[in-house]
Design a protein around this motif. Structure first.
Motif, PDB file in Angstrom:
ATOM      1  N   UNK A  85       0.828  -1.211   0.000  1.00  0.00           N
ATOM      2  CA  UNK A  85       0.000   0.000   0.000  1.00  0.00           C
ATOM      3  C   UNK A  85       0.861   1.260   0.000  1.00  0.00           C
ATOM      4  N   UNK A  86       1.985   1.219   0.687  1.00  0.00           N
ATOM      5  CA  UNK A  86       2.867   2.394   0.751  1.00  0.00           C
ATOM      6  C   UNK A  86       3.870   2.419  -0.394  1.00  0.00           C
ATOM      7  N   UNK A  87       4.405   1.270  -0.756  1.00  0.00           N
ATOM      8  CA  UNK A  87       5.429   1.159  -1.801  1.00  0.00           C
ATOM      9  C   UNK A  87       4.975   0.088  -2.806  1.00  0.00           C
ATOM     10  N   UNK A  88       4.189   0.445  -3.807  1.00  0.00           N
ATOM     11  CA  UNK A  88       3.633  -0.569  -4.714  1.00  0.00           C
ATOM     12  C   UNK A  88       4.635  -1.202  -5.684  1.00  0.00           C
ATOM     13  N   UNK A 104      -1.416  -3.232  -7.350  1.00  0.00           N
ATOM     14  CA  UNK A 104      -2.630  -2.428  -7.228  1.00  0.00           C
ATOM     15  C   UNK A 104      -3.653  -3.235  -6.439  1.00  0.00           C
ATOM     16  N   UNK A 105      -4.147  -2.668  -5.349  1.00  0.00           N
ATOM     17  CA  UNK A 105      -5.165  -3.364  -4.556  1.00  0.00           C
ATOM     18  C   UNK A 105      -6.481  -3.352  -5.313  1.00  0.00           C
ATOM     19  N   UNK A 106      -7.112  -4.515  -5.372  1.00  0.00           N
ATOM     20  CA  UNK A 106      -8.340  -4.665  -6.149  1.00  0.00           C
ATOM     21  C   UNK A 106      -9.581  -4.520  -5.270  1.00  0.00           C
ATOM     22  N   UNK A 107     -10.682  -4.127  -5.923  1.00  0.00           N
ATOM     23  CA  UNK A 107     -11.977  -4.013  -5.265  1.00  0.00           C
ATOM     24  C   UNK A 107     -13.050  -4.441  -6.255  1.00  0.00           C
ATOM     25  N   UNK A 108     -14.242  -4.666  -5.744  1.00  0.00           N
ATOM     26  CA  UNK A 108     -15.396  -4.936  -6.591  1.00  0.00           C
ATOM     27  C   UNK A 108     -15.269  -6.195  -7.425  1.00  0.00           C
TER      28      UNK A 108
END
Length: 146
Positions: A85-88, A104-108
């Motif tokens: 989250x801080x250093x992708x 990249x954090x995913x959603x949906x």
């Protein structure tokens, strides 16, 4: 661009030893956990700024990878989630192949699609949401170099 910094090994002996075995063998040994394939994810520590290595279940589809912050369904995220989250910018080693990626954090719906792929790769994931109230993070890794 390769990650730079001091490497601080995991305090978990089995995790440290398996990551070391995979790397020292050039990606020819230590490539399974419980009979399922694994990868080594190198990230930059959110607090320390040091390089951290985690052996994670291999979730791959058509050349793309995802990593799942399951921690076996425990109530808290694994530390590496905060790193991404801080250093992708990360490095992923799959067997002898090692490349740079952006997480990249995913959603949906996209998260749901990759969650299903993760469960196919490692069926134990299906049980983990029943052990926790948190949404288990899923990150898509996009390769940043050819």
């Amino acid at each position: 661009m390769p990650l730079e910094g001091e490497y601080i090994p995991s305090t978990f002996t089995y995790a440290r030893d398996q990551a070391d075995l995979i790397e020292s063998s050039g990606g020819t040994q230590g490539l399974e956990l419980g009979g399922r394939p694994v990868i080594v994810l190198t990230s930059v520590g959110a607090k320390s700024g040091a390089l951290r290595k985690n052996v994670l279940m291999r979730v791959e589809h058509e050349g793309q990878y995802a990593v799942v912050g399951s921690r076996g369904g425990k109530p808290q995220n694994p530390d590496w989630v905060y790193n991404l989250r801080k250093h992708p910018q990360v490095e992923l080693q799959d067997g002898p192949e090692k490349h740079d990626y952006t997480a990249q954090e995913l959603a949906g719906a996209e998260r749901d699609l990759w969650w299903d792929r993760a469960v196919t790769a490692y069926p134990d994931y299906a049980e983990y949401p029943t052990r926790t109230t948190r949404v288990i993070p899923v990150f898509l890794l996009t390769r940043t170099e050819p």
